[in-house]
Design a protein around this motif. Sequence first.
Motif, PDB file in Angstrom:
ATOM      1  N   ASP A 218       0.653  -1.329  -0.011  1.00 23.12           N
ATOM      2  CA  ASP A 218       0.089   0.142   0.101  1.00 23.12           C
ATOM      3  C   ASP A 218       0.771   1.374  -0.054  1.00 23.12           C
ATOM      4  OD1 ASP A 218      -2.336   1.410   0.560  1.00 23.12           O
ATOM      5  OD2 ASP A 218      -2.432   1.158   2.473  1.00 23.12           O
ATOM      6  N   LYS A 220       0.492   4.623   2.049  1.00 25.60           N
ATOM      7  CA  LYS A 220      -0.415   5.404   2.866  1.00 25.60           C
ATOM      8  C   LYS A 220      -0.288   7.105   2.830  1.00 25.60           C
ATOM      9  CE  LYS A 220      -1.051   1.979   6.514  1.00 25.60           C
ATOM     10  NZ  LYS A 220      -2.218   1.565   6.375  1.00 25.60           N
ATOM     11  N   GLY A 232      -6.062   7.015   3.910  1.00 26.71           N
ATOM     12  CA  GLY A 232      -6.627   5.340   3.895  1.00 26.71           C
ATOM     13  C   GLY A 232      -5.901   4.449   2.917  1.00 26.71           C
ATOM     14  N   GLY A 233      -5.048   5.085   2.164  1.00 26.21           N
ATOM     15  CA  GLY A 233      -4.236   4.466   0.908  1.00 26.21           C
ATOM     16  C   GLY A 233      -4.450   4.947  -0.274  1.00 26.21           C
ATOM     17  N   TYR A 275      -6.216  -9.419   7.871  1.00 25.07           N
ATOM     18  CA  TYR A 275      -5.386  -8.667   7.097  1.00 25.07           C
ATOM     19  C   TYR A 275      -4.271  -8.172   8.079  1.00 25.07           C
ATOM     20  CZ  TYR A 275      -4.329  -3.699   5.562  1.00 25.07           C
ATOM     21  OH  TYR A 275      -3.753  -2.475   5.319  1.00 25.07           O
ATOM     22  N   ASN A 291      -5.923  -5.941  10.848  1.00 24.51           N
ATOM     23  CA  ASN A 291      -7.315  -5.386  10.472  1.00 24.51           C
ATOM     24  C   ASN A 291      -8.235  -6.791  10.085  1.00 24.51           C
ATOM     25  OD1 ASN A 291      -6.574  -2.702  10.403  1.00 24.51           O
ATOM     26  ND2 ASN A 291      -5.418  -3.251   8.673  1.00 24.51           N
ATOM     27  N   ARG A 293     -10.613  -7.153   8.034  1.00 22.73           N
ATOM     28  CA  ARG A 293     -11.509  -6.945   6.901  1.00 22.73           C
ATOM     29  C   ARG A 293     -10.519  -6.889   5.780  1.00 22.73           C
ATOM     30  NH1 ARG A 293      -9.360  -1.977   6.028  1.00 22.73           N
ATOM     31  NH2 ARG A 293      -8.711  -1.081   8.022  1.00 22.73           N
ATOM     32  N   GLY A 295      -8.455  -4.902   2.909  1.00 24.75           N
ATOM     33  CA  GLY A 295      -7.667  -3.387   2.843  1.00 24.75           C
ATOM     34  C   GLY A 295      -8.534  -2.824   1.572  1.00 24.75           C
ATOM     35  N   ASP A 296      -8.526  -1.700   1.820  1.00 26.89           N
ATOM     36  CA  ASP A 296      -9.015  -0.788   0.712  1.00 26.89           C
ATOM     37  C   ASP A 296      -7.711   0.434   0.542  1.00 26.89           C
ATOM     38  OD1 ASP A 296     -10.400   0.981  -0.910  1.00 26.89           O
ATOM     39  OD2 ASP A 296     -11.952   1.322   0.414  1.00 26.89           O
ATOM     40  N   PRO A 297      -7.399   0.426  -0.698  1.00 27.63           N
ATOM     41  CA  PRO A 297      -7.728  -0.240  -2.130  1.00 27.63           C
ATOM     42  C   PRO A 297      -7.002  -1.592  -2.149  1.00 27.63           C
ATOM     43  CG  PRO A 297      -5.709   1.183  -2.308  1.00 27.63           C
ATOM     44  CD  PRO A 297      -5.977   1.262  -0.842  1.00 27.63           C
ATOM     45  N   GLU A 298      -6.447  -2.453  -1.191  1.00 30.76           N
ATOM     46  CA  GLU A 298      -5.942  -3.654  -1.622  1.00 30.76           C
ATOM     47  C   GLU A 298      -6.654  -4.677  -1.959  1.00 30.76           C
ATOM     48  OE1 GLU A 298      -5.500  -1.731   1.105  1.00 30.76           O
ATOM     49  OE2 GLU A 298      -3.386  -1.922   2.136  1.00 30.76           O
TER      50      GLU A 298
HETATM   51  N1  GLY Z   1      -5.428   0.553   2.969  1.00 31.61           N
HETATM   52  C1  GLY Z   1      -5.265   0.315   4.481  1.00 31.61           C
HETATM   53  C2  GLY Z   1      -6.297  -0.122   4.929  1.00 31.61           C
HETATM   54  O1  GLY Z   1      -7.292  -0.519   4.295  1.00 31.61           O
HETATM   55  O2  GLY Z   1      -6.448  -0.341   6.153  1.00 31.61           O
END
Ligand code: GLY
Length: 429
Positions: A218, A220, A232-233, A275, A291, A293, A295-298
Motif C-alpha cells: 500500500d 499510505k 486510507g491508502g 489482514y 485488520n 476486513r 484492505g481498501d484499496p488492497e
Molecule cells: N489501505 C489500508 C487499509 O485498508 O487499512
Amino acid sequence: MKIMLVGNGGREHALAWKLAQSPMASEFVLAPGSDAMMQLASDQIRVLRFDDIAADNVLALVTLAQEHQPDIVVVGPENPLADGLADKLKLAGICVFGPSAAAAQLEASKAFTKELCARYNIPAARSKTVSCEIEAARYLDTLPGPYVLKADGLAAGKGVIITDDLQQAKQDAKDMLCGQFGKASATLVIEEFLTGEEASLFVLCDGKTAIPMAGAQDHKRAFDGDNGPNTGGMGCYSPAPILDEAMTQTAMEQIIKPTLLAMTKEGKPFCGILYAGLMIDKSGPKLIEYNVRFGDPECQVLMRRLQSDLLPVLLACAKGNLEQLPPLQWSKEPAACVVMAASGYPGQVKKGAKIGNLHNAEKEPKTVIFHAGTKYDHKQGWLADGGRVLNITASGADLSSALDHCYNAIAMIDWPQGFYRRDIGWRAL
Ligand code: GLY
Ligand code: AMP
C-alpha cells in the motif's frame, strides 16, 4: 444466490464486481451501496439498494437481512463488525462473512492485540499500553525513538502518530489521552519503532483453517515520495515481491497461525479475512497491526488477480468448511491500483465536481475503474462525492505495464479537482 453487501466504497464495489461474475449469484442487496454498484445489474443479477441504511447501523442492517433472507452477508468495513453485526446476524440464523465482535478486537483494540502477541510470543514491536500521561512519559523516556503512539481504538486509520522528537511525543501522548481521537485514544499503545519493508498479508479464516490469500503493498502517504499526511491508502499493487512463498509461509507459521490458535483458545475464533500489516527485515516478519476486513484499496487489486469464483470462497469461510475449498486460482499478471482523491483529502474536500470522460478511460486495456466516492447525476453524469473518489486498477504482463495502463486511463479522465500519486509501485519497480 442472494448476497447482501454492507458498505459503499471502492472495496465494496470491487467485491460486488467480482461476486457478480459468480454463476451462483442472482441478487444483491446493498446497504448503503453506491450508484456505481447499481450498474452491476444485468439479466442475471438483480440489484436492490438501501441507501438510507448506513454501513454502521447494525440494527437496521440486521432488520434488512431478516426481511431479505440473503444466502450470505458480506461485510466490508470494520465498524459494524466491532459493533457485533456478525454476532447478531448469526443469532438471526443468517450466514455472514466477517468476524464476531470478540474476534474483531484484533482490529478494534490495539492494546488487546499487543497483549495477545506478548502472551503467545507472536513477533511484534515491544510496547506498553498506557492510560495516563505520566506513565506515557516514563515509557517514552526508555525508548530510543522514533516514537510510535497509537490510539487503542478504531480511528479510521488516522490513530497513529510517529515523531523523532521526545518532547513532541510526550505532548502528542497528552493530546491523544485528552481525546484527540475521542474515546479511541483514551488508552494508548506506545511502541518501539520498527524498520524494514512493510507488506500486507490477507488470510482467509473459518475458525479452524487458515489459507493465505495474497500479499499487497500500500502507499499510505498522500503525496509522491511518501510525503504528506497519512491516508486510507493512495494506491497499491499485488503481489508484494517481498511476500514470496517462503516469506508468506514464515509469516503464517510465526504470526498468523499462532494468533488464530490463541483466538480459538480464548474463545474468540476468527472467521473472515484477516489482514496482517507486517514489517519485514532480515530477522523475518513482525506484526504491525491486524485488520479484520479486506484492505481498501488492497481488495481492489486482489479482486483483479483472483480467478477463482469468490462466492464459494466467502461461503466456505462463513460456513466453516475452508478445508474443502479447492486451491485458489490467481492470474499470473500483477495488478495495480492508483487512487484518485479530491483535492484536500485526507482533510476537508469539496463534493460535487463533475468527472468527465470516465467512459473512455475505461476502454484502456486491462483496466477496471472502481468507484470509491462518486454519485451519478442524470444531467451531469458522474460527480465526485467523497475524499477518495476513484480507484483506477489495471493488470499487466508486469507491474510496470499494469501501472502504465492505470496512468493512461487517468490521463483521459477529465477531473481537474482530483489528484493522485505518480509514483505508485516505486518500491517494487
Ligand atoms: N489501505 C489500508 C487499509 O485498508 O487499512
Ligand atoms: P497502523 O495503523 O498500525 O498500520 O500504523 C500506520 C502506519 O504507521 C503503518 O502502516 C506503518 O507505516 C507505521 N507504523 C505503525 N507502527 C509502527 C512501528 N512500530 N514502527 C514503524 N512504523 C510503524
